[in-house]
Design a protein around this motif. Structure first.
Motif, short mmCIF file in Angstrom:
data_model
loop_
_atom_site.label_atom_id
_atom_site.label_comp_id
_atom_site.label_asym_id
_atom_site.label_seq_id
_atom_site.Cartn_x
_atom_site.Cartn_y
_atom_site.Cartn_z
N LYS A 192 0.84 -1.19 0.00
CA LYS A 192 0.00 0.00 0.00
C LYS A 192 0.87 1.23 0.00
CE LYS A 192 -3.76 -2.36 0.06
NZ LYS A 192 -4.61 -2.42 -1.14
N SER A 193 0.33 2.34 -0.53
CA SER A 193 1.14 3.55 -0.71
C SER A 193 1.59 4.13 0.61
CB SER A 193 0.34 4.60 -1.48
OG SER A 193 -0.84 4.95 -0.79
N GLU A 194 0.91 3.82 1.70
CA GLU A 194 1.35 4.38 2.98
C GLU A 194 2.61 3.72 3.51
OE1 GLU A 194 -2.43 1.86 3.78
OE2 GLU A 194 -1.68 3.29 2.32
N ASN A 240 7.44 10.75 -4.81
CA ASN A 240 5.98 10.67 -4.78
C ASN A 240 5.38 10.38 -6.15
OD1 ASN A 240 5.75 11.74 -1.93
ND2 ASN A 240 6.67 13.53 -2.90
N GLY A 300 1.34 10.31 -7.65
CA GLY A 300 -0.06 10.53 -7.33
C GLY A 300 -0.29 11.11 -5.96
N SER A 356 1.32 10.42 -3.27
CA SER A 356 1.66 9.47 -2.21
C SER A 356 3.11 9.03 -2.33
CB SER A 356 0.76 8.23 -2.27
OG SER A 356 -0.59 8.57 -2.08
N LYS A 413 -3.31 3.09 -6.26
CA LYS A 413 -2.38 3.51 -5.21
C LYS A 413 -1.61 2.35 -4.59
CE LYS A 413 -4.01 8.08 -3.89
NZ LYS A 413 -2.75 8.72 -4.33
N ASP A 414 -1.86 1.11 -5.03
CA ASP A 414 -0.97 0.02 -4.63
C ASP A 414 0.41 0.28 -5.23
OD1 ASP A 414 -2.83 -1.37 -3.19
OD2 ASP A 414 -3.17 -2.93 -4.70
N MET A 466 3.53 2.69 -9.12
CA MET A 466 2.21 2.74 -8.50
C MET A 466 1.12 2.52 -9.54
SD MET A 466 0.39 5.84 -6.34
CE MET A 466 1.40 5.58 -4.86
N THR A 501 -1.99 3.70 -11.03
CA THR A 501 -2.65 5.00 -11.06
C THR A 501 -4.04 4.96 -11.68
OG1 THR A 501 -1.51 5.52 -13.13
CG2 THR A 501 -0.49 6.29 -11.07
#
Length: 216
Positions: free
Chosen positions: A8-10, A75, A77, A79, A163-164, A187, A189
């Protein structure tokens, strides 16, 4: 080039070893795209760039030529896909991709020349602790994949989401003249019922001036 894993993007940058059993072949077309934009000769990475410098140290505003250590966040997108740090000469420029080794990873991560140049020039004028955002390598560095292509890689298309973060294999020739693999964060998008778009070019890079490096 191959997809290795997703996150995940986080997950802000490398935190755990990649599961190499999940590698799937993306295809020759993507390899050609990367071959057109990547120089197949890596730069010395991180503090190795600074070993033979002139011993400049200080606490004031960064000037071109100062050896400095910079934190950066890449970054896509809006994220983060990669957070790390690098030692470099402020204002230095290159036309070569840089391959940066992270502890615990078998292969280095690929940082494109445009990204390195933006970081190196962007730190000029900053004081210790100051930050700014600069342009990345660009959203045009992306590739569309049909659903069948994703499935053939051994990935579950239905569970993939926008966003994966995916880790791609990038092939290059190392300093010994041998084919080697680097990792490139990307990512998802866009996603439709028929396929998805994977972007591997960065939109922006956040940089922070950490401090000066003594090279004497």
């Amino acid at each position: 080039m191959a997809v290795q894993t997703k996150s995940k993007s986080e997950d802000k940058g490398p935190k755990k070893k990649i599961n190499w059993t999940q590698v799937g072949v993306i295809g020759f077309c993507v390899l050609v795209v990367f071959m057109c934009i990547v120089s197949f000769s890596g730069l010395p990475n991180a503090l190795g760039n600074l070993i033979n410098g002139d011993g400049v140290t200080g606490t004031g505003v960064v000037a071109a030529g100062n050896p400095v250590y910079v934190n950066y966040t890449m970054n896509i997108g809006g994220s983060p896909v990669l957070m790390s740090g690098i030692g470099l000469y402020a204002g230095s420029q290159t036309n070569q991709t840089q391959y940066i080794q992270f502890e615990g990873y078998k292969h280095p991560f690929a940082i494109y020349a445009d990204e390195y140049n933006q970081i190196a020039s962007g730190v000029v004028g900053l004081s210790v602790g100051e930050s700014r955002s600069v342009a990345g390598s660009g959203a045009s560095l992306a590739y569309a994949f049909a659903k069948d292509n994703i499935t053939s890689m051994g990935l579950d298309f239905d569970t993939l989401e926008v966003k994966d973060v995916l880790y791609l294999n990038e092939y290059y020739t190392d300093e010994l003249g041998e084919e080697a693999i680097a990792i490139r964060p990307a990512m998802i998008t866009e996603k439709t019922a028929d396929g998805l778009v994977i972007q591997y070019g960065t939109d922006t890079i956040d940089i922070e001036m950490v401090g000066y490096v003594s090279t004497s």
